[in-house]
Design an enzyme around this catalytic site. Structure first.
Site, short mmCIF file in Angstrom:
data_model
loop_
_atom_site.label_atom_id
_atom_site.label_comp_id
_atom_site.label_asym_id
_atom_site.label_seq_id
_atom_site.Cartn_x
_atom_site.Cartn_y
_atom_site.Cartn_z
N LYS A 168 -3.16 -4.87 1.91
CA LYS A 168 -2.72 -3.77 2.75
C LYS A 168 -3.56 -3.65 4.02
CE LYS A 168 0.43 -2.19 -0.14
NZ LYS A 168 1.86 -2.32 0.16
N ASP A 197 0.38 -6.10 4.85
CA ASP A 197 1.45 -5.10 4.77
C ASP A 197 0.95 -3.78 5.33
OD1 ASP A 197 3.51 -3.41 4.10
OD2 ASP A 197 3.48 -3.85 1.95
N GLU A 223 4.00 -7.38 7.29
CA GLU A 223 5.09 -6.66 6.63
C GLU A 223 5.17 -5.21 7.08
OE1 GLU A 223 6.28 -5.60 2.01
OE2 GLU A 223 5.39 -7.54 2.49
N GLU A 249 12.11 -3.38 2.16
CA GLU A 249 11.99 -2.58 0.94
C GLU A 249 12.51 -1.16 1.14
OE1 GLU A 249 7.71 -0.83 0.21
OE2 GLU A 249 7.50 -2.83 1.09
N ASP A 272 14.73 -5.06 -2.17
CA ASP A 272 14.25 -4.66 -3.50
C ASP A 272 15.49 -4.48 -4.35
OD1 ASP A 272 13.51 -3.10 -5.78
OD2 ASP A 272 11.74 -2.36 -4.71
N HIS A 299 10.91 -7.54 -2.79
CA HIS A 299 9.96 -6.46 -3.02
C HIS A 299 10.11 -5.96 -4.45
CE1 HIS A 299 8.71 -2.16 -3.14
NE2 HIS A 299 7.68 -2.64 -2.48
#
Length: 362
Positions: A168, A197, A223, A249, A272, A299
């Site tokens: 992250k 992300d 992301e 996602e 997702d 995802h």
């Protein structure tokens, strides 16, 4: 004809083994799991599920029962496309996405599972069967981890068999993100696949500045640099930032993915399966990406997604998500040298331990 006789919905609050964190959802200690079971007149049952973070589980469960169950009972379970359209238009005015498509997703997955079980075939074969071996990456949810914790997690991921990792970004100071990514790159070594992300944290201009600094670390992708509503901004990030962009996602319909691709805003479409409309729509998104010569990733809910990607010739890495159901599964997918193999068990092959889950029901 496999007539549907019952649709059962259960809601659980599932604790996480470790507190997880990202830039928009904050700290997460648990997640809401909505499980749907569809039974036909022969007594065969298919199971599907979706999940929510922090809130919304009750709303999704109510969308399934009574709103979807009322239009499904008595219908032919094998006509999945027809049932999907019926569910979509029944709830269309209630949302066209969000909790509506999460509810449809759980039912759609259950219907495909039921079909696969009735046929005695795994879904990746039912879907056409490209390659059962699917590359997988570890999706770390680790924004507030210290650097030693971050590196220890990376070591643990590799011990589990992962050969690609996502971390992250999106801390208050960009220099903190750069320092953490630099530490991960040094720790993993050159050439090890690393993704980052941002969880929609940035404006487009901030994301472009971040991407230009992050280019030095040979990332597979950046992301969700901006909110999903800002497709023009995300297109600018992709065009000017110098990094591939993964996103999807938070896109909940086939049409949203079409808009993102048409806008030139995504390199790796990332549906997702538990919130985009189920396996029916995930496969359409994969084909849409293929038609635009784009690789498709995923995802979450990897235990279900593996069947869709194992049937997709343009698949790339599949995410193994931190919201894992492994403690409640009869059998799990081993990770071997960076890949998982889609199971040969009928349907999606997942059997939940409902006795163990019973204590978590809400």
């Amino acid at each position: 004809m496999a007539k549907i006789t019952n649709v059962r919905t259960d809601l659980y609050r599932v604790p996480l083994a470790t507190r997880l964190s990202d830039s928009t959802h904050g700290d997460m200690d648990d997640f809401e799991l909505i499980v749907v079971r569809v039974t036909d007149a022969d007594g065969a049952t298919g199971m599907g599920y979706t999940y929510t973070v922090n809130a919304g589980g009750h709303a999704v469960a109510r969308m399934v029962d009574p709103y979807l169950s009322d239009v499904l009972v008595g219908e032919d379970a094998d006509r999945i496309e027809a049932l999907w359209q019926k569910m979509w238009w029944h709830l269309h005015y209630a949302g066209r996405g969000g909790h509506v498509t999460s509810a449809i997703s759980a039912v759609d997955i259950a219907l495909w599972d039921l079909k696969g079980r009735r046929l005695g075939q795994p879904l990746w074969r039912v879907f056409g069967g490209f390659d059962p071996q699917v590359p997988v990456y570890a999706g770390g949810i680790d924004l507030q981890f210290s650097v030693p914790q971050l590196l220890a997690q990376a070591d643990a991921f590799q011990e589990q068999g992962f050969r690609a990792i996502k971390m992250k970004v999106g801390r208050d100071e960009l220099r903190d993100d750069i320092m953490r990514v630099a530490a991960m790159r040094e720790h993993l070594g050159d050439g090890f696949p690393l993704m980052v992300d941002a969880n929609m944290r940035w404006s487009a201009d901030r994301a472009i500045a971040a991407a230009r600094e992050l280019r030095a670390f040979d990332l597979v992708w950046l992301e969700e640099p901006v909110i999903p509503d800002d497709l023009p901004g995300q297109a600018r990030v992709l065009a000017s930032g110098g990094l591939p962009v993964a996103a999807g996602e938070n896109l909940h319909t086939l049409y949203e993915f079409r808009a993102a691709i048409d806008a030139g805003a995504v390199t790796y479409p990332e549906p997702d399966v538990s919130n985009c409309g189920g396996m029916t729509v995930f496969r359409k998104i994969g084909s849409l990406a293929e038609a635009h010569n784009l690789p498709v990733t995923s995802h979450g809910v990897h235990d279900l997604t593996v069947h869709c990607l194992a049937a997709a010739p343009n698949r790339t890495y599949m995410e193994a998500h931190g919201f894992s159901l492994e403690p409640y599964l009869a059998e799990t997918m081993p990770i071997v040298d960076g890949s998982v193999t889609a199971p040969e068990r009928p349907g999606h092959g997942l059997d939940l331990d409902f006795e163990k889950l019973a204590a978590l029901r809400v």
